[in-house]
Design a protein around this motif. Structure first.
Motif, PDB file in Angstrom:
ATOM      1  N   SER A  89       0.824  -1.203   0.000  1.00 39.54           N
ATOM      2  CA  SER A  89       0.000   0.000   0.000  1.00 39.54           C
ATOM      3  C   SER A  89       0.860   1.257   0.000  1.00 39.54           C
ATOM      4  O   SER A  89       0.475   2.274  -0.578  1.00 39.54           O
ATOM      5  CB  SER A  89      -0.938  -0.014   1.212  1.00 39.54           C
ATOM      6  N   TRP A  90       2.023   1.203   0.650  1.00 38.47           N
ATOM      7  CA  TRP A  90       2.916   2.366   0.655  1.00 38.47           C
ATOM      8  C   TRP A  90       3.469   2.654  -0.739  1.00 38.47           C
ATOM      9  O   TRP A  90       3.618   3.813  -1.132  1.00 38.47           O
ATOM     10  CB  TRP A  90       4.061   2.143   1.631  1.00 38.47           C
ATOM     11  N   CYS A  91       3.752   1.607  -1.515  1.00 39.27           N
ATOM     12  CA  CYS A  91       4.239   1.788  -2.886  1.00 39.27           C
ATOM     13  C   CYS A  91       3.165   2.440  -3.752  1.00 39.27           C
ATOM     14  O   CYS A  91       3.445   3.334  -4.545  1.00 39.27           O
ATOM     15  CB  CYS A  91       4.667   0.448  -3.454  1.00 39.27           C
ATOM     16  N   ILE A  92       1.926   1.976  -3.605  1.00 44.52           N
ATOM     17  CA  ILE A  92       0.815   2.556  -4.367  1.00 44.52           C
ATOM     18  C   ILE A  92       0.578   4.005  -3.944  1.00 44.52           C
ATOM     19  O   ILE A  92       0.356   4.893  -4.776  1.00 44.52           O
ATOM     20  CB  ILE A  92      -0.450   1.708  -4.181  1.00 44.52           C
ATOM     21  N   PHE A  93       0.659   4.260  -2.628  1.00 42.32           N
ATOM     22  CA  PHE A  93       0.498   5.625  -2.128  1.00 42.32           C
ATOM     23  C   PHE A  93       1.592   6.540  -2.671  1.00 42.32           C
ATOM     24  O   PHE A  93       1.335   7.714  -2.985  1.00 42.32           O
ATOM     25  CB  PHE A  93       0.512   5.613  -0.600  1.00 42.32           C
ATOM     26  N   SER A  94       2.817   6.034  -2.784  1.00 42.85           N
ATOM     27  CA  SER A  94       3.918   6.832  -3.336  1.00 42.85           C
ATOM     28  C   SER A  94       3.655   7.211  -4.783  1.00 42.85           C
ATOM     29  O   SER A  94       3.994   8.315  -5.221  1.00 42.85           O
ATOM     30  CB  SER A  94       5.230   6.053  -3.220  1.00 42.85           C
ATOM     31  N   GLY A  95       3.047   6.295  -5.539  1.00 44.77           N
ATOM     32  CA  GLY A  95       2.719   6.614  -6.931  1.00 44.77           C
ATOM     33  C   GLY A  95       1.703   7.742  -7.037  1.00 44.77           C
ATOM     34  O   GLY A  95       1.873   8.670  -7.840  1.00 44.77           O
ATOM     35  N   TYR A  96       0.661   7.677  -6.219  1.00 48.93           N
ATOM     36  CA  TYR A  96      -0.332   8.756  -6.235  1.00 48.93           C
ATOM     37  C   TYR A  96       0.264  10.075  -5.746  1.00 48.93           C
ATOM     38  O   TYR A  96      -0.009  11.144  -6.304  1.00 48.93           O
ATOM     39  CB  TYR A  96      -1.530   8.379  -5.360  1.00 48.93           C
ATOM     40  N   LEU A  97       1.098   9.989  -4.699  1.00 55.29           N
ATOM     41  CA  LEU A  97       1.688  11.213  -4.147  1.00 55.29           C
ATOM     42  C   LEU A  97       2.638  11.873  -5.136  1.00 55.29           C
ATOM     43  O   LEU A  97       2.677  13.106  -5.245  1.00 55.29           O
ATOM     44  CB  LEU A  97       2.423  10.880  -2.847  1.00 55.29           C
ATOM     45  N   SER A  98       3.414  11.073  -5.872  1.00 59.18           N
ATOM     46  CA  SER A  98       4.313  11.651  -6.873  1.00 59.18           C
ATOM     47  C   SER A  98       3.539  12.349  -7.985  1.00 59.18           C
ATOM     48  O   SER A  98       3.967  13.400  -8.491  1.00 59.18           O
ATOM     49  CB  SER A  98       5.206  10.555  -7.454  1.00 59.18           C
ATOM     50  N   PHE A 159      -2.160   2.851 -10.319  1.00 56.98           N
ATOM     51  CA  PHE A 159      -0.879   2.451  -9.735  1.00 56.98           C
ATOM     52  C   PHE A 159      -0.962   1.086  -9.063  1.00 56.98           C
ATOM     53  O   PHE A 159      -0.204   0.790  -8.153  1.00 56.98           O
ATOM     54  CB  PHE A 159      -0.408   3.499  -8.711  1.00 56.98           C
ATOM     55  N   ILE A 160      -1.914   0.248  -9.496  1.00 59.30           N
ATOM     56  CA  ILE A 160      -1.964  -1.118  -9.002  1.00 59.30           C
ATOM     57  C   ILE A 160      -0.917  -1.945  -9.738  1.00 59.30           C
ATOM     58  O   ILE A 160      -0.875  -1.938 -10.967  1.00 59.30           O
ATOM     59  CB  ILE A 160      -3.368  -1.721  -9.182  1.00 59.30           C
ATOM     60  N   MET A 161      -0.095  -2.642  -9.005  1.00 61.11           N
ATOM     61  CA  MET A 161       0.976  -3.425  -9.614  1.00 61.11           C
ATOM     62  C   MET A 161       0.391  -4.599 -10.391  1.00 61.11           C
ATOM     63  O   MET A 161      -0.444  -5.335  -9.865  1.00 61.11           O
ATOM     64  CB  MET A 161       1.925  -3.951  -8.527  1.00 61.11           C
ATOM     65  N   PRO A 162       0.762  -4.780 -11.649  1.00 58.50           N
ATOM     66  CA  PRO A 162       0.244  -5.913 -12.420  1.00 58.50           C
ATOM     67  C   PRO A 162       0.843  -7.229 -11.942  1.00 58.50           C
ATOM     68  O   PRO A 162       1.876  -7.254 -11.283  1.00 58.50           O
ATOM     69  CB  PRO A 162       0.685  -5.596 -13.855  1.00 58.50           C
TER      70      PRO A 162
END
Length: 204
Positions: A89-98, A159-162
């Motif tokens: 979830s932190w990786c996905i949040f980083s994508g939205y935040l960037s 930003f969902i990882m495939p």
């Protein structure tokens, strides 16, 4: 072999990107501290103070964005070195935040151009040249950018990882059944494999 080459290429690109992001982070941090010192300890005119505040907004956004990108590069390099997965979830949040920070950077450039337009064309309008306006404006734009990004990317799962595809190399020792089918242009073979009392078909 191909997978190792992809990992090596990804590690090199992540290393180069980490170097640029670290350099941008250091430069923007130094410039931002100089701007804050100049703003609080030197006597700056009101019109020039707005310009300094706008520059502070730009470098603060660059500092935050480069720090976030550096964190993403480090996680990518650790994934290439130790085969670690950061699908969290932190990786996905980083994508939205960037994405939000990138939008804020464009808004900061727009604010600076807008202030220069007001200062030249509408120099008599003092309300549009208020310092409080340009201090509050980034917070309003942050709400707007966040709403736009979430409304567009969340429904699309931007930003969902495939699912990670893997290539399996099988050694077939005992073929139980093989079915051959002829298509319109060329023959096609379908191999039926049985493993743990479960059958599956593989097109050859």
């Amino acid at each position: 072999m191909i997978n190792d080459q992809i990992k090596t290429t990804g590690f090199i690109l992540s290393s180069v990107s980490l170097g640029f992001n670290t350099f941008a982070c250091l430069i923007s941090c130094i410039v931002f501290l100089i701007i804050i010192y100049h703003l609080y300890y030197n006597h700056v005119k009101r019109d020039d103070k707005i310009t300094v505040v706008l520059c502070a907004h730009i470098y603060l956004t660059i500092l935050t964005c480069s720090s976030m990108l550096s964190s993403m590069n480090i996680r990518s390099m650790l994934g290439d070195l130790y085969n670690q997965s950061f699908d969290s979830s932190w990786c996905i949040f980083s994508g939205y935040l960037s994405s939000i920070l990138l939008g804020m950077l464009y808004w900061n450039f727009f604010n600076q151009a807008f202030y220069r337009l007001i200062r030249i064309v509408y120099s008599q309008n003092r309300r549009l040249q208020s310092l409080k306006l340009y201090v509050i404006l980034p917070f309003i734009e942050l709400i707007i950018v966040t709403s736009i990004v979430l409304c567009i990317l969340l429904p699309l799962n931007g930003f969902i990882m495939p699912f990670k595809e893997r290539t399996w190399f099988l050694t077939i020792l005992d073929i139980k059944c093989m079915e051959i089918e002829f298509g319109e242009s060329e023959p096609r073979s379908v191999l039926i494999l049985q493993y743990n009392n479960e059958s599956t078909t593989v097109q050859l």
